[in-house]
Design a protein around this motif. Structure first.
Motif, PDB file in Angstrom:
ATOM      1  N   THR A   1       0.918  -1.246  -0.219  1.00 30.07           N
ATOM      2  CA  THR A   1       0.006   0.114   0.160  1.00 30.07           C
ATOM      3  C   THR A   1       0.967   1.524  -0.666  1.00 30.07           C
ATOM      4  O   THR A   1       0.578   2.380  -0.666  1.00 30.07           O
ATOM      5  N   ASP A   2       2.201   1.507   0.116  1.00 29.16           N
ATOM      6  CA  ASP A   2       3.067   2.424  -0.001  1.00 29.16           C
ATOM      7  C   ASP A   2       2.642   3.436  -0.967  1.00 29.16           C
ATOM      8  O   ASP A   2       3.517   2.496  -2.358  1.00 29.16           O
ATOM      9  N   PRO A   3       2.203   4.339  -1.685  1.00 35.36           N
ATOM     10  CA  PRO A   3       2.633   4.728  -3.063  1.00 35.36           C
ATOM     11  C   PRO A   3       3.420   5.011  -3.363  1.00 35.36           C
ATOM     12  O   PRO A   3       3.644   4.185  -4.771  1.00 35.36           O
ATOM     13  N   PHE A   4       5.059   4.773  -2.812  1.00 36.04           N
ATOM     14  CA  PHE A   4       6.186   5.051  -3.617  1.00 36.04           C
ATOM     15  C   PHE A   4       6.430   3.186  -3.944  1.00 36.04           C
ATOM     16  O   PHE A   4       6.559   4.149  -5.514  1.00 36.04           O
ATOM     17  N   ASN A   5       5.624   2.523  -3.247  1.00 34.22           N
ATOM     18  CA  ASN A   5       6.365   0.980  -3.985  1.00 34.22           C
ATOM     19  C   ASN A   5       5.824   0.531  -4.622  1.00 34.22           C
ATOM     20  O   ASN A   5       6.220  -0.046  -5.724  1.00 34.22           O
ATOM     21  N   VAL A   6       4.103   1.068  -3.995  1.00 32.08           N
ATOM     22  CA  VAL A   6       3.080   0.691  -5.856  1.00 32.08           C
ATOM     23  C   VAL A   6       3.406   1.584  -7.370  1.00 32.08           C
ATOM     24  O   VAL A   6       3.038   1.017  -8.109  1.00 32.08           O
ATOM     25  N   SER A   7       4.013   2.464  -7.060  1.00 38.79           N
ATOM     26  CA  SER A   7       4.048   3.520  -8.165  1.00 38.79           C
ATOM     27  C   SER A   7       5.337   3.021  -9.173  1.00 38.79           C
ATOM     28  O   SER A   7       5.450   2.448 -10.382  1.00 38.79           O
ATOM     29  N   MET A   8       6.516   2.558  -7.854  1.00 39.82           N
ATOM     30  CA  MET A   8       7.746   1.828  -8.581  1.00 39.82           C
ATOM     31  C   MET A   8       7.560   0.658  -9.486  1.00 39.82           C
ATOM     32  O   MET A   8       7.956   0.158 -10.118  1.00 39.82           O
ATOM     33  N   ARG A   9       6.864  -0.166  -8.438  1.00 40.26           N
ATOM     34  CA  ARG A   9       5.944  -1.378  -9.132  1.00 40.26           C
ATOM     35  C   ARG A   9       5.690  -1.002 -10.553  1.00 40.26           C
ATOM     36  O   ARG A   9       6.104  -2.602 -11.948  1.00 40.26           O
ATOM     37  N   LYS A  10       4.724  -0.209 -10.876  1.00 43.62           N
ATOM     38  CA  LYS A  10       4.285   0.319 -11.879  1.00 43.62           C
ATOM     39  C   LYS A  10       5.266   0.510 -13.059  1.00 43.62           C
ATOM     40  O   LYS A  10       4.761  -0.199 -13.889  1.00 43.62           O
ATOM     41  N   PHE A  11       5.745   1.186 -12.505  1.00 46.57           N
ATOM     42  CA  PHE A  11       6.609   1.255 -13.238  1.00 46.57           C
ATOM     43  C   PHE A  11       7.906   0.412 -13.761  1.00 46.57           C
ATOM     44  O   PHE A  11       7.778   0.351 -15.276  1.00 46.57           O
ATOM     45  N   LEU A  12       8.160  -0.215 -13.085  1.00 41.21           N
ATOM     46  CA  LEU A  12       9.263  -1.357 -12.962  1.00 41.21           C
ATOM     47  C   LEU A  12       8.225  -2.536 -14.225  1.00 41.21           C
ATOM     48  O   LEU A  12       9.058  -2.863 -14.725  1.00 41.21           O
ATOM     49  N   LYS A  13       6.824  -2.406 -14.521  1.00 39.75           N
ATOM     50  CA  LYS A  13       6.236  -3.783 -14.738  1.00 39.75           C
ATOM     51  C   LYS A  13       6.309  -3.182 -16.368  1.00 39.75           C
ATOM     52  O   LYS A  13       5.954  -3.751 -16.916  1.00 39.75           O
ATOM     53  N   GLN A  14       6.015  -1.765 -16.451  1.00 32.26           N
ATOM     54  CA  GLN A  14       6.048  -1.443 -17.607  1.00 32.26           C
ATOM     55  C   GLN A  14       7.228  -1.399 -18.361  1.00 32.26           C
ATOM     56  O   GLN A  14       6.846  -1.479 -19.470  1.00 32.26           O
ATOM     57  N   VAL A  15       8.084  -1.115 -17.728  1.00 37.70           N
ATOM     58  CA  VAL A  15       9.620  -1.715 -18.632  1.00 37.70           C
ATOM     59  C   VAL A  15      10.118  -2.789 -19.262  1.00 37.70           C
ATOM     60  O   VAL A  15      10.507  -3.254 -19.852  1.00 37.70           O
ATOM     61  N   GLY A  16       9.404  -3.671 -18.077  1.00 37.05           N
ATOM     62  CA  GLY A  16       9.572  -4.838 -18.747  1.00 37.05           C
ATOM     63  C   GLY A  16       9.070  -5.861 -19.765  1.00 37.05           C
ATOM     64  O   GLY A  16       9.662  -5.933 -20.403  1.00 37.05           O
ATOM     65  N   VAL A  17       7.641  -5.009 -19.932  1.00 41.54           N
ATOM     66  CA  VAL A  17       6.561  -5.069 -20.952  1.00 41.54           C
ATOM     67  C   VAL A  17       6.952  -4.695 -21.679  1.00 41.54           C
ATOM     68  O   VAL A  17       7.405  -4.992 -23.293  1.00 41.54           O
ATOM     69  N   THR A  18       6.951  -3.116 -21.561  1.00 47.13           N
ATOM     70  CA  THR A  18       7.443  -2.601 -23.002  1.00 47.13           C
ATOM     71  C   THR A  18       8.782  -3.531 -23.565  1.00 47.13           C
ATOM     72  O   THR A  18       9.063  -3.188 -24.856  1.00 47.13           O
ATOM     73  N   SER A  19       9.716  -3.672 -22.832  1.00 45.72           N
ATOM     74  CA  SER A  19      11.530  -4.122 -23.756  1.00 45.72           C
ATOM     75  C   SER A  19      11.409  -5.372 -24.047  1.00 45.72           C
ATOM     76  O   SER A  19      11.824  -4.921 -25.022  1.00 45.72           O
ATOM     77  N   GLN A  20      10.822  -6.080 -23.097  1.00 45.07           N
ATOM     78  CA  GLN A  20      10.531  -7.304 -24.357  1.00 45.07           C
ATOM     79  C   GLN A  20       9.653  -7.155 -25.717  1.00 45.07           C
ATOM     80  O   GLN A  20       9.978  -7.609 -26.539  1.00 45.07           O
ATOM     81  N   GLN A  21       9.091  -7.058 -25.563  1.00 41.51           N
ATOM     82  CA  GLN A  21       7.927  -6.297 -26.199  1.00 41.51           C
ATOM     83  C   GLN A  21       8.988  -5.981 -27.048  1.00 41.51           C
ATOM     84  O   GLN A  21       8.887  -5.973 -29.631  1.00 41.51           O
ATOM     85  N   ALA A  22      10.033  -4.936 -26.982  1.00 46.54           N
ATOM     86  CA  ALA A  22      10.562  -4.368 -28.191  1.00 46.54           C
ATOM     87  C   ALA A  22      11.718  -5.219 -28.296  1.00 46.54           C
ATOM     88  O   ALA A  22      12.561  -5.520 -30.124  1.00 46.54           O
ATOM     89  N   ILE A  23      12.701  -6.038 -27.810  1.00 49.39           N
ATOM     90  CA  ILE A  23      13.169  -6.771 -28.029  1.00 49.39           C
ATOM     91  C   ILE A  23      12.804  -7.478 -28.561  1.00 49.39           C
ATOM     92  O   ILE A  23      13.588  -7.809 -30.180  1.00 49.39           O
ATOM     93  N   GLU A  24      11.647  -8.121 -28.531  1.00 45.12           N
ATOM     94  CA  GLU A  24      11.005  -9.340 -29.588  1.00 45.12           C
ATOM     95  C   GLU A  24      10.659  -8.812 -30.540  1.00 45.12           C
ATOM     96  O   GLU A  24      11.059  -9.770 -32.189  1.00 45.12           O
ATOM     97  N   LYS A  25      10.415  -7.789 -31.290  1.00 47.84           N
ATOM     98  CA  LYS A  25      10.252  -6.866 -32.521  1.00 47.84           C
ATOM     99  C   LYS A  25      11.730  -7.087 -33.027  1.00 47.84           C
ATOM    100  O   LYS A  25      11.890  -7.050 -34.255  1.00 47.84           O
ATOM    101  N   ALA A  26      12.206  -5.871 -32.640  1.00 47.67           N
ATOM    102  CA  ALA A  26      14.139  -5.827 -33.571  1.00 47.67           C
ATOM    103  C   ALA A  26      14.333  -7.199 -33.721  1.00 47.67           C
ATOM    104  O   ALA A  26      15.394  -7.637 -34.642  1.00 47.67           O
ATOM    105  N   VAL A  27      13.899  -8.670 -32.325  1.00 45.25           N
ATOM    106  CA  VAL A  27      15.097  -9.235 -33.352  1.00 45.25           C
ATOM    107  C   VAL A  27      14.295 -10.389 -34.391  1.00 45.25           C
ATOM    108  O   VAL A  27      14.954 -10.521 -35.314  1.00 45.25           O
TER     109      VAL A  27
END
Length: 68
Positions: free
Chosen positions: A7-33
């Motif tokens: 429930t800590d806003p900092f941790n919730v926000s950080m997890r949301k950001f890192l999830k976005q980084v992971g998902v979009t990075s995977q998509q970008a790498i898959e497309k580039a490959v």
């Protein structure tokens, strides 16, 4: 009263950001490959850089991805 990590806003926000980084990075790498026709051709060296200028953060993660 202290907030837990769920429930800590900092941790919730950080997890949301890192999830976005992971998902979009995977998509970008898959497309580039796929676009480069590299599937099944050894390994791909990748590097991710996270910066936060205000916090003085410059974090680099490097690794290899098996293209098998």
């Amino acid at each position: 009263m202290t907030q837990n990590m769920e429930t800590d806003p900092f941790n919730v926000s950080m997890r949301k950001f890192l999830k976005q980084v992971g998902v979009t990075s995977q998509q970008a790498i898959e497309k580039a490959v796929a676009d480069a026709g590299l599937k099944g051709q050894g390994r791909l060296t990748v590097r991710a850089v996270i910066t936060a200028e205000r916090a003085g953060l410059h974090h680099v993660v490097e690794g290899d991805i098996d293209l098998g």
